[in-house]
Enzyme design. Structure first.
Site, mmCIF file in Angstrom:
data_model
loop_
_atom_site.group_PDB
_atom_site.id
_atom_site.type_symbol
_atom_site.label_atom_id
_atom_site.label_comp_id
_atom_site.label_asym_id
_atom_site.label_seq_id
_atom_site.Cartn_x
_atom_site.Cartn_y
_atom_site.Cartn_z
ATOM 1 N N HIS A 91 0.753 -1.141 0.035
ATOM 2 C CA HIS A 91 -0.253 0.064 0.112
ATOM 3 C C HIS A 91 0.792 1.228 0.080
ATOM 4 C CE1 HIS A 91 -3.254 -2.562 1.202
ATOM 5 N NE2 HIS A 91 -2.747 -3.116 2.292
HETATM 6 O O1 RIB Z 1 -5.334 -0.126 4.847
HETATM 7 C C1 RIB Z 1 -3.672 -0.303 4.474
HETATM 8 C C2 RIB Z 1 -3.163 0.723 5.440
HETATM 9 O O2 RIB Z 1 -3.361 0.724 6.835
HETATM 10 C C3 RIB Z 1 -1.567 0.877 5.173
HETATM 11 O O3 RIB Z 1 -0.988 2.184 5.323
HETATM 12 C C4 RIB Z 1 -1.249 0.099 6.173
HETATM 13 O O4 RIB Z 1 0.250 0.414 6.810
HETATM 14 C C5 RIB Z 1 -2.109 0.479 7.381
HETATM 15 O O5 RIB Z 1 -1.782 1.633 7.972
#
Ligand code: RIB
Ligand code: CA
Length: 313
Positions: free
Chosen positions: A243
Site C-alpha cells: 500500500h
Molecule cells: O489499509 C492499509 C493501510 O493501513 C496501510 O497504510 C497500512 O500501513 C495500514 O496503516
C-alpha cells in the site's frame, strides 16, 4: 538537477510504511524535512520507534522523527497487530534505535514547517490515519493554502474495505480526521485499495529484494514476507498489496498511476459504514471534485522503481 521536492512523511510503521520511507530516503528528488509518527497499525510508542529504526536502517540517523497523536480525534484507537505483529515491524530483527526522538510534538512540527517554508512548497505524504494532519489544520487553518498537495494512502471504493466491508484501515481508525482533511480544500491525491490491491508482493518481486544482497534488501524481503502472509490468506493471491510506497512512487513517477478527479466524502455517522470513502467515480453529483483518486498502476514499473531506489541505500 531541479531543487528536491520538500516532503513531510506522516506514518504509522508498519512494514509497508517502512518500505515507503526507504523509497523516499533512496530518492534524491525528495527532501524529507521530517517524519511524524501517528498511532495506527500499532500504538504511538511503537510507530515512532519504528520510524527511527527505518531511518537508521537507511543510514539516515540525521532525519528528524517526531511523535504525533497518540489516538484518533474522537474514536478509540484501533490497531492492526494481527497484520503487522506486536511491534508493528515484525519480520526482520532490527536493532533498537540510537538516534533520538525529537522533543517537539509532531503536529506542531507540521504547522511550524508549513508556516516557515515557502507557501506551496511542502507536500504531506500520509501513510496512516489522518489524525496528525487534521490536528495541524485545526490548530492553524492558515496552513491549508500553504500545503502544495496531500498524497495519502487510504480509502477504497470498488474494492470495498479491508478492516470492515466498507472501510479501509487508515480512514476507519480516524474517520473524523479524514473528514477534516477531505473538506480542507487542500489538493489531495488518494491511493485507495482500488490501486494498492494491484501492487502485489509476489514471490518473484520479494526475491528481487533478497537478491540485492544488502542489509536494506534483506530487511525489505523479511518485512514483506511477514506482512504479506495475512493478505495472501485473506485474498488468496500470490503476495499481498504493498500500500504505502504507492504514495512516494507517485511523487517520483506519477505516470505509473492512472485515476480521475472525483468527489470523496467520508462516512462519520453510520456505525455500519463508518469510515467509508464515498467516491463519486461516475460524477453523478455536483459535489466538488476534492481528490485525484487513483485506480490503476503499472505494477512492474512500481516494483522496478522500488528495487532501483532501495538499491541505492
Ligand atoms: O489499509 C492499509 C493501510 O493501513 C496501510 O497504510 C497500512 O500501513 C495500514 O496503516
Ligand atoms: Ca501505514
Amino acid at each position: 538537477m531541479p531543487q528536491a521536492r520538500k516532503i513531510i512523511i506522516d506514518t504509522d510503521p508498519g512494514q509497508d510504511d517502512a518500505v515507503a520511507i526507504l523509497l523516499a530516503l533512496g530518492s534524491d528528488e525528495l527532501d524529507v524535512l521530517g517524519i511524524t509518527a501517528v498511532a495506527g497499525n500499532v500504538p504511538l510508542e511503537f510507530t515512532e520507534k519504528n520510524a527511527r529504526k527505518i531511518c537508521e536502517l537507511a543510514g539516515r540517523p540525521d532525519i528528524k522523527v517526531f511523535a504525533g497523536a497518540i489516538r484518533p480525534l474522537v474514536r478509540p484507537l484501533v490497531t492492526a497487530e494481527h497484520v503487522h505483529g506486536k511491534t508493528g515491524l515484525d519480520g526482520p530483527v532490527l536493532p533498537e534505535p540510537t538516534m533520538k526522538l525529537q522533543d517537539q510534538y509532531g503536529v506542531d512540527f507540521i504547522v511550524e514547517t508549513l508556516m516557515r517554508e515557502e507557501a506551496g512548497s511542502v507536500t504531506l505524504c500520509v501513510l496512516g490515519p489522518l489524525t496528525n494532519v487534521a490536528l495541524a489544520l485545526i490548530r492553524q487553518p492558515r496552513i491549508a493554502p500553504r500545503i502544495r498537495e496531500i498524497v495519502l494512502m487510504g480509502g477504497g471504493f470498488f474494492e470495498g474495505g479491508n478492516i470492515t466491508p466498507t472501510a479501509e484501515f487508515n480512514i476507519y481508525v480516524d474517520p473524523h480526521a479524514a473528514d477534516v482533511v477531505f473538506r480542507s480544500g487542500v489538493p489531495i491525491v488518494m491511493m485507495p485499495l482500488d490501486v494498492t490491491h494491484k501492487a502485489l508482493t509476489t514471490a518473484k518481486r520479494v526475491e528481487a529484494f533478497r537478491k540485492m544482497g544488502s542489509k536494506v534488501g534483506d530487511a525489505t524481503a523479511a518485512l514483506l514476507d511477514f506482512f504479506e502472509r495475512f493478505d495472501e490468506e485473506k485474498y488468496g493471491t500470490d503476495g499481498g498489496p504493498l500500500h504505502d510506497p504507492c504514495v512516494i512512487a507517485y511523487l517520483l513517477r506519477p505516470e505509473l498511476f492512472k485515476g480521475r478527479h472525483c468527489n470523496v466524502v467520508i462516512e462519520t455517522a453510520s456505525e455500519l459504514t463508518m469510515g467509508m470513502t464515498v467516491v463519486d467515480w461516475w460524477g453523478v453529483t455536483d459535489r466538488a471534485r476534492n481528490a485525484l483518486v487513483m485506480r490503476d498502476i503499472d505494477a512492474d514499473g512500481f516494483f522496478a522503481l522500488l528495487v532501483e531506489r532501495l538499491g541505492r541505500l
